[in-house]
Design a protein around this motif. Sequence first.
Motif, mmCIF file in Angstrom:
data_model
loop_
_atom_site.group_PDB
_atom_site.id
_atom_site.type_symbol
_atom_site.label_atom_id
_atom_site.label_comp_id
_atom_site.label_asym_id
_atom_site.label_seq_id
_atom_site.Cartn_x
_atom_site.Cartn_y
_atom_site.Cartn_z
ATOM 1 N N ARG A 15 52.174 41.466 45.193
ATOM 2 C CA ARG A 15 50.946 42.192 45.532
ATOM 3 C C ARG A 15 49.835 41.220 45.883
ATOM 4 N NH1 ARG A 15 46.429 43.819 42.693
ATOM 5 N NH2 ARG A 15 47.224 42.756 40.842
ATOM 6 N N VAL A 16 49.050 41.591 46.891
ATOM 7 C CA VAL A 16 47.909 40.753 47.270
ATOM 8 C C VAL A 16 46.722 41.136 46.390
ATOM 9 C CG1 VAL A 16 47.227 42.358 49.095
ATOM 10 C CG2 VAL A 16 46.402 40.014 49.153
ATOM 11 N N GLY A 17 46.106 40.162 45.763
ATOM 12 C CA GLY A 17 44.977 40.458 44.891
ATOM 13 C C GLY A 17 43.709 40.723 45.690
ATOM 14 N N TYR A 38 42.202 38.868 49.083
ATOM 15 C CA TYR A 38 41.900 39.639 50.288
ATOM 16 C C TYR A 38 40.480 39.341 50.784
ATOM 17 C CZ TYR A 38 40.950 43.598 53.352
ATOM 18 O OH TYR A 38 40.586 44.372 54.423
ATOM 19 N N ILE A 39 39.524 39.343 49.865
ATOM 20 C CA ILE A 39 38.121 39.165 50.264
ATOM 21 C C ILE A 39 37.833 37.717 50.650
ATOM 22 C CG2 ILE A 39 35.735 39.250 49.462
ATOM 23 C CD1 ILE A 39 36.495 41.650 47.748
ATOM 24 N N PHE A 40 38.217 36.764 49.787
ATOM 25 C CA PHE A 40 37.777 35.384 49.968
ATOM 26 C C PHE A 40 38.694 34.553 50.858
ATOM 27 C CE2 PHE A 40 35.882 36.639 45.851
ATOM 28 C CZ PHE A 40 34.542 36.488 46.211
ATOM 29 N N LEU A 41 39.919 34.995 51.105
ATOM 30 C CA LEU A 41 40.814 34.248 51.972
ATOM 31 C C LEU A 41 41.180 35.008 53.251
ATOM 32 C CD1 LEU A 41 43.305 32.551 49.468
ATOM 33 C CD2 LEU A 41 41.371 31.527 50.668
ATOM 34 N N VAL A 62 37.383 34.047 58.279
ATOM 35 C CA VAL A 62 37.280 34.408 59.693
ATOM 36 C C VAL A 62 35.876 34.903 60.024
ATOM 37 C CG1 VAL A 62 38.161 35.947 61.493
ATOM 38 C CG2 VAL A 62 39.741 34.907 59.855
ATOM 39 N N VAL A 63 35.271 35.652 59.111
ATOM 40 C CA VAL A 63 33.908 36.142 59.339
ATOM 41 C C VAL A 63 32.925 34.980 59.414
ATOM 42 C CG1 VAL A 63 32.011 37.463 58.332
ATOM 43 C CG2 VAL A 63 34.324 38.399 58.313
#
Length: 217
Positions: free
Chosen positions: A162-164, A168-171, A176-177
């Motif tokens: 599972r992706v934490g 998801y937010i920090f990597l 990219v943002v």
Amino acid sequence: MRFAEVHRYPAQIQAVVNGQNSLLYSPSLPDMGEGNGDSIKGKGAMEANPYAAPAAVVDDVAAWDAYDLENRKAGRGKRLGAALLDGLVSLIWILPIIWGATMVVDVRHGLKPAAPMVGLILLGLALLIGVFVVNCIMIHRSGQTIGKRALDIAIVRTDGNRVGLARYIFLRVMPVVLIGLIPFVGKLINLVDPLLIFGKERRCLHDLIADTIVVDA
């Protein structure tokens, strides 16, 4: 065997004298002669559990998992559709904010009251927070945004775990943002990021950074 033990176990001693193959059982009888070998064999038989599950070494489990994940990768059409749906969901909070922003000039000139403008902007911010919270909960639980849930696809690690939410937010999102804000370079990155989906691995730039893939749920 000591002489005193001969009187304690007359039946067993008589069996040995008569040439019988095994001693009569007595839980307190000490091991002796041929019976000692039988007890060792019995101990070995007890240690070999006939009901134990067969022990097998499977060498290709990891390879099979990798093969399974490769076959489960979501198609490019599904990923595009999920991105478009997430964009439509974002309009729920973007439109009120834009609408309120268009009233700024009229409010400054006193042509319109400030209350509707403030109300629309606050509504947009409230909807933004609501969409953000819902997406965070879904990503934490199943690796899905609203758009991905609608098309039954999910984000997972390349090993299938599972992706934490933090990953998801920090990597997956923030790098990219932030790079996209850099003049010239940002425009190039924003172009390269989605185009990488057409590569062999079907992974965008943010997938490569976060070590993620998108699979059919």
